[in-house]
Scaffold this active site. Sequence first.
Site, PDB file in Angstrom:
ATOM      1  N   ARG A 236       0.842  -1.190   0.000  1.00  0.00           N
ATOM      2  CA  ARG A 236       0.000   0.000   0.000  1.00  0.00           C
ATOM      3  C   ARG A 236       0.881   1.245   0.000  1.00  0.00           C
ATOM      4  O   ARG A 236       1.866   1.323   0.730  1.00  0.00           O
ATOM      5  CB  ARG A 236      -0.943   0.015   1.211  1.00  0.00           C
ATOM      6  N   GLU A 265      -2.232   7.882  -4.563  1.00  0.00           N
ATOM      7  CA  GLU A 265      -2.838   7.196  -5.701  1.00  0.00           C
ATOM      8  C   GLU A 265      -4.262   7.699  -5.972  1.00  0.00           C
ATOM      9  O   GLU A 265      -5.033   7.901  -5.026  1.00  0.00           O
ATOM     10  CB  GLU A 265      -2.856   5.694  -5.394  1.00  0.00           C
ATOM     11  N   HIS A 283      -0.500   0.081 -10.350  1.00  0.00           N
ATOM     12  CA  HIS A 283      -1.270  -0.753  -9.421  1.00  0.00           C
ATOM     13  C   HIS A 283      -1.860  -1.970 -10.139  1.00  0.00           C
ATOM     14  O   HIS A 283      -3.080  -2.144 -10.210  1.00  0.00           O
ATOM     15  CB  HIS A 283      -2.375   0.052  -8.735  1.00  0.00           C
TER      16      HIS A 283
END
Length: 317
Positions: A236, A265, A283
């Site tokens: 993350r 993000e 991602h």
Amino acid sequence: MTKVYIAGAIPEVGLNLLKEHFEVDMYDGEGLIDKETLKKGVEHADALVSLLSTSVDKDIIDSANNLKIIANYGAGFNNIDVEYARQQNIDVTNTPHASTNATADLTIGLILSVARRIVEGDHLSRTTGFDGWAPLFFRGREVSGKTIGIIGLGEIGGAVAKRARAFDMDVLYTGPHRKEEKERDIGAKYVDLDTLLKNADFITINAAYNPSLHHMIDTEQFNKMKSTAYLINAGRGPIVNEQSLVEALDNKVIEGAALDVYEFEPEITDALKSFKNVVLTPHIGNATFEARDMMAKIVANDTIKKLNGDEPQFIVN
């Protein structure tokens, strides 16, 4: 008729399963769903299939009159106010296991890409070209026989460790709990974070996010790493302070980095794009046909179970 609202396109295998049982409405607009559209979509829905990029906060939950389940299409669920959902007697589910192999594969791919300068070499070959083989040309770092330090030896971290062992790597790991059975199965060694940072050639973040891990990797941690170390983040984004990472790269505190997730993000810190020794992917940790189809089946099956009066398999609250 029982209604399901889906906050974005999912693979047909899951969509068709839901359509066999319920009235299904799916957001199919460009980009991510906006808050007002989501509020309207869930107003009369019995179930919400949310994406990892879908913020499901108290305001969204309060907009739903009949909601019984939020089935999150993703292994993580920090995009959802899980506790408030529980207070409203709404189950929250996720899609564990489906992402394990795909994300572990990508983690190793990122290691190889940045250490052997694969992306950089591809760009060179497509643009200016090269003059041929030479002893000092385009050297990178070997991966085999090195030490990998894994932050978070969960399912994905464990799968990364198994792959690393195939490269004859020594495996260190850290986390809130020691996992002795995994240590024996994989041949991993439990250490504290400082020891891992000081000894690992490749530091991989495979932990799920929670607020206690925010900026776990910051200036202090970069300064403990080897000057030849690489940071890999397929966990993350907010676990890493990206400004501190930029400074560490600028000052050659570490040798490089490879990131699949980002602190802000979907925005990517602009300075990261300027480094040749940084590999960036959008991602795509579980972005395989196999994993995404399995995730779609899981959210569909758990939704079907809940709305038919049974307990979903993967409740997180």
